[in-house]
Structures are given as C-alpha cells and as structure tokens.
Design a protein around this motif. Structure first.
Motif, PDB file in Angstrom:
ATOM      1  N   ARG A 153       0.676  -1.100  -0.026  1.00 41.56           N
ATOM      2  CA  ARG A 153      -0.114   0.071   0.029  1.00 41.56           C
ATOM      3  C   ARG A 153       0.624   1.352   0.115  1.00 41.56           C
ATOM      4  O   ARG A 153       1.877   1.299   0.823  1.00 41.56           O
ATOM      5  CB  ARG A 153      -0.850  -0.036   0.981  1.00 41.56           C
ATOM      6  CG  ARG A 153      -1.990   1.315   1.311  1.00 41.56           C
ATOM      7  CD  ARG A 153      -2.783   0.831   2.651  1.00 41.56           C
ATOM      8  NE  ARG A 153      -1.958   0.951   3.821  1.00 41.56           N
ATOM      9  CZ  ARG A 153      -1.750   2.153   4.502  1.00 41.56           C
ATOM     10  NH1 ARG A 153      -1.868   3.248   3.933  1.00 41.56           N
ATOM     11  NH2 ARG A 153      -1.038   1.882   5.406  1.00 41.56           N
ATOM     12  N   MET A 154       0.556   2.280  -0.920  1.00 33.78           N
ATOM     13  CA  MET A 154       1.065   3.486  -0.906  1.00 33.78           C
ATOM     14  C   MET A 154      -0.016   4.542  -0.410  1.00 33.78           C
ATOM     15  O   MET A 154      -1.056   4.337  -1.168  1.00 33.78           O
ATOM     16  CB  MET A 154       1.805   3.821  -2.199  1.00 33.78           C
ATOM     17  CG  MET A 154       2.819   3.178  -2.633  1.00 33.78           C
ATOM     18  SD  MET A 154       3.546   3.362  -4.372  1.00 33.78           S
ATOM     19  CE  MET A 154       3.697   5.308  -4.435  1.00 33.78           C
ATOM     20  N   GLN A 165      -2.835   0.194  -4.063  1.00 33.10           N
ATOM     21  CA  GLN A 165      -3.123  -0.956  -3.045  1.00 33.10           C
ATOM     22  C   GLN A 165      -2.951  -2.089  -4.154  1.00 33.10           C
ATOM     23  O   GLN A 165      -3.721  -2.565  -5.079  1.00 33.10           O
ATOM     24  CB  GLN A 165      -4.447  -1.172  -2.686  1.00 33.10           C
ATOM     25  CG  GLN A 165      -4.584  -0.107  -1.698  1.00 33.10           C
ATOM     26  CD  GLN A 165      -5.887  -0.518  -0.855  1.00 33.10           C
ATOM     27  OE1 GLN A 165      -6.036  -1.109   0.298  1.00 33.10           O
ATOM     28  NE2 GLN A 165      -7.028   0.080  -1.160  1.00 33.10           N
ATOM     29  N   LEU A 166      -1.780  -2.721  -4.084  1.00 34.61           N
ATOM     30  CA  LEU A 166      -1.428  -3.852  -4.906  1.00 34.61           C
ATOM     31  C   LEU A 166      -1.453  -5.219  -3.801  1.00 34.61           C
ATOM     32  O   LEU A 166      -0.740  -5.234  -3.029  1.00 34.61           O
ATOM     33  CB  LEU A 166       0.030  -3.670  -5.383  1.00 34.61           C
ATOM     34  CG  LEU A 166      -0.152  -2.766  -6.474  1.00 34.61           C
ATOM     35  CD1 LEU A 166       1.546  -2.567  -6.933  1.00 34.61           C
ATOM     36  CD2 LEU A 166      -0.674  -2.908  -7.763  1.00 34.61           C
ATOM     37  N   ASN A 167      -2.012  -6.440  -4.283  1.00 36.72           N
ATOM     38  CA  ASN A 167      -1.923  -7.590  -3.880  1.00 36.72           C
ATOM     39  C   ASN A 167      -0.752  -8.578  -4.731  1.00 36.72           C
ATOM     40  O   ASN A 167      -1.046  -8.635  -5.879  1.00 36.72           O
ATOM     41  CB  ASN A 167      -3.255  -8.388  -3.776  1.00 36.72           C
ATOM     42  CG  ASN A 167      -4.030  -7.915  -2.714  1.00 36.72           C
ATOM     43  OD1 ASN A 167      -3.895  -7.885  -1.699  1.00 36.72           O
ATOM     44  ND2 ASN A 167      -5.269  -7.073  -3.141  1.00 36.72           N
ATOM     45  N   LEU A 186       0.041 -10.540  -9.533  1.00 39.45           N
ATOM     46  CA  LEU A 186      -0.294  -9.137  -9.125  1.00 39.45           C
ATOM     47  C   LEU A 186      -1.578  -8.458  -9.349  1.00 39.45           C
ATOM     48  O   LEU A 186      -2.268  -8.977 -10.381  1.00 39.45           O
ATOM     49  CB  LEU A 186       0.685  -8.333  -9.994  1.00 39.45           C
ATOM     50  CG  LEU A 186       0.718  -6.760  -9.818  1.00 39.45           C
ATOM     51  CD1 LEU A 186       1.460  -6.511  -8.264  1.00 39.45           C
ATOM     52  CD2 LEU A 186       1.719  -6.120 -10.615  1.00 39.45           C
ATOM     53  N   SER A 187      -2.250  -7.994  -8.301  1.00 43.97           N
ATOM     54  CA  SER A 187      -3.827  -7.521  -8.717  1.00 43.97           C
ATOM     55  C   SER A 187      -3.842  -6.120  -7.796  1.00 43.97           C
ATOM     56  O   SER A 187      -2.814  -5.714  -7.086  1.00 43.97           O
ATOM     57  CB  SER A 187      -4.724  -8.530  -8.214  1.00 43.97           C
ATOM     58  OG  SER A 187      -4.625  -8.730  -6.890  1.00 43.97           O
ATOM     59  N   GLY A 188      -4.713  -5.523  -8.072  1.00 41.67           N
ATOM     60  CA  GLY A 188      -5.137  -4.159  -7.565  1.00 41.67           C
ATOM     61  C   GLY A 188      -5.145  -3.023  -8.413  1.00 41.67           C
ATOM     62  O   GLY A 188      -5.319  -3.260  -9.546  1.00 41.67           O
TER      63      GLY A 188
END
Length: 268
Positions: A153-154, A165-167, A186-188
């Motif tokens: 998270r940034m 927000q990256l998973n 990678l998702s988000g």
C-alpha cells in the motif's frame, strides 16, 4: 535541468502526440502510456518490495553463515545495518537507500506491517517518472500479510499524490525465501502522479497478472492479465488504454477503439 528536459520530452511524446500515427502503429501512444505504468510498477516491486523480503530472510537467519550466504546472494553490493529497535537500513556504499521498520514481526507472520522508506536512490532518467522517484525522500511502502499473499500500500499523503493497493502473491519459494522473483501474481489498483502538469496515470488490474520470468529473457514479463489505464492532464481529454497480456509473448494494446498486438521484440 537534464532531468526536467527528459520528463518534458516524455510527457510530450505520451500525452501530446499530434495523431500522425503510421498505419500499423495506431496504438503507439497507448503503448507508451502502458510502458510508463509497467516501468513504474516494476521499479516499486524490484527496488522496494523484493529487498524487504530478502531482509526478512536475513533477519530470520539463525547463524552468521546463513546471513553471509543471504548477503552474498541477494545483497552482493550492499550493506545491512540495524539502526534501532526493529529498524534496519540498506546502504549502497556510504549512501543509505532504504529504511525498513519491521515493528517486531516477520513478513510471514499474520499481522505483519512493514514500512519501507526510500532515500537517495539513484534511478535512470530516461522514462517518464512519478514525482516520488526524484525526491530525496522518495516513496513510502507499507507491506502487510494478507492471507496467502501480501498487500502493498502507498498512501497519497506520504507519496506526493501517488497511491496504490497491490496484492502480490509469490508462486514458489526461492531458497526458502518467501518471495520468488521468477513467478508471482499481481492485482490491485492505484494512481501515479507525475510532477509536470500534473499528469495522473490511474490503473486498475481487471484480471490478475502473472509475472513469469522463466517464459522470457527479461526479468519481468507479465502474462495472463489485463490492466486498464487512464491518463488525465488538466483540461485535456482523458486517454484510456487497455493492455491485455498473452502467454504467446504478445501484449494487446487497445487505444482509441483500435487494438494492436505487440510482440516480445517491441514489448518494452
């Protein structure tokens, strides 16, 4: 001055093309917008996230010999220093590049929430870069365990208007380290803010992306995923771009209702 000139030129190429695309290159501008997003995202993964996982292995090592082996493999040109309780720094020569606060937990523990702060990091200037990439104190990344993956998270208040927000989920272990650089998903979503303009590049990963390094000679190769991109600049029309990755070493770029396929030779 050189940096500002390069940024201005890049913005002119990406956002103010005069529309004289040649036949067979109708999606060139869309491809350039995609490339900027891809490059920024890879830089965050490569320079902020992966070193944190390697540091986690170093902290968890129980013997000096194990730590030396981790240093040799993952930090061959850098030094790790503990600078306080649960606070570690990674140096490149005399320059401090990363400060990582672990808050007393390993990344593999439920409830972990690390803060990675970048300092004085040297990065190439030939690409269109968000504002955070050329600040003395650059991006701040929060990494926390989220089930079988990690949430990256940034916050815009810490990153000059950029946020995400990256998973991210490692598919295999590498040397008993949680994060394998060869294969991960990678998702988000999020938004990168560029200083000149300002220009905003929003993204939404609509179908989970797989990075499969083993399927390509380059270090980061996205396959089997879709990302929707949107650029916004002052009163100019928004520019929408869709990028769909294929296992056949191709990426389909859709720009102005035109879709073209780019093969591996011009992927980057």
């Amino acid at each position: 001055m050189k940096k500002n000139i390069l940024i201005i030129i890049a913005i002119a190429l990406v956002f103010f093309g005069c529309g004289r695309e040649k036949r067979g290159q109708l999606t060139q501008r869309g491809k350039e917008i995609h490339d900027s997003w891809h490059w920024v995202t890879v830089q965050i993964i490569q320079n902020d996230i992966i070193p944190a996982f390697h540091l986690d292995a170093w902290i968890s090592a129980t013997t000096d010999s194990a730590r030396y082996a981790i240093e040799d493999k993952f930090f061959p040109y850098r030094r790790i220093r503990q600078e306080g309780t649960d606070v570690y720094a990674i140096y490149n020569g005399p320059n401090k590049e990363l400060i990582i606060k672990t808050f007393g937990k390993n990344l593999g523990e439920d409830g972990s929430n690390w803060l990675v702060s970048k300092h004085n990091f040297q990065i190439e200037e030939s690409k269109l870069m968000p504002e955070i990439f050329y600040s003395t104190e650059a991006e701040k990344i929060h990494i926390s365990k989220n089930g079988d993956q990690w949430l990256v998270r940034m916050d815009s208040s810490e990153n000059k208007g950029s946020f995400c927000q990256l998973n991210i989920k490692p598919m295999e272990n590498d040397w008993n380290i949680l994060f394998n650089t060869n294969k991960f998903t990678l998702s988000g979503n999020g938004r990168y803010k560029y200083a000149e303009g300002p220009v905003y590049l929003s993204f939404d990963i609509q179908r989970t992306i797989l990075n499969d390094k083993l399927s390509h000679t380059k270090g980061y190769y996205f396959v089997n995923g879709i990302v929707q991109l949107l650029t916004q600049y002052n009163k100019s029309d928004d520019i929408s771009v869709k990028a769909e990755y294929h296992v056949t070493s191709q990426i389909a770029i859709t720009y102005k209702n035109v879709t073209e396929y780019w093969n591996s030779s011009n992927y980057w």
